[in-house]
Write a protein that holds these residues in place. Sequence first.
Motif, PDB file in Angstrom:
ATOM      1  N   ALA A  42       0.826  -1.198   0.000  1.00  0.00           N
ATOM      2  CA  ALA A  42       0.000   0.000   0.000  1.00  0.00           C
ATOM      3  C   ALA A  42       0.867   1.257   0.000  1.00  0.00           C
ATOM      4  CB  ALA A  42      -0.923  -0.001   1.210  1.00  0.00           C
ATOM      5  N   TRP A  46       0.081   5.402  -0.084  1.00  0.00           N
ATOM      6  CA  TRP A  46       0.234   6.190   1.129  1.00  0.00           C
ATOM      7  C   TRP A  46       1.390   7.181   1.072  1.00  0.00           C
ATOM      8  CZ3 TRP A  46      -3.712   6.692   4.019  1.00  0.00           C
ATOM      9  CH2 TRP A  46      -4.636   5.658   4.135  1.00  0.00           C
ATOM     10  N   LEU A  50       0.940  11.112   1.830  1.00  0.00           N
ATOM     11  CA  LEU A  50       1.635  11.697   2.967  1.00  0.00           C
ATOM     12  C   LEU A  50       2.454  12.909   2.535  1.00  0.00           C
ATOM     13  CD1 LEU A  50       2.321  11.479   5.969  1.00  0.00           C
ATOM     14  CD2 LEU A  50       4.212   9.974   5.336  1.00  0.00           C
TER      15      LEU A  50
END
Length: 62
Positions: A42, A46, A50
């Motif tokens: 993932a 992510w 972020l």
Amino acid sequence: MKKFALAAALSVAASTGYAGTLAEPVIEAPVIVEETSASSSAAAVWVPLLLLAIVAAVVIAD
């Protein structure tokens, strides 16, 4: 006339025997397609999110 009909029938029967060939048939190898498996990580989603959140926080703080 009967001899002619008999000769015609025999010639037709004899010609079908030579319709094929003695060469081996060419069989092509099957095409095998390997499916790529989906990434189970993932991190591909992510990490950019972020970084986008950090950039947005820096822009808002200024």
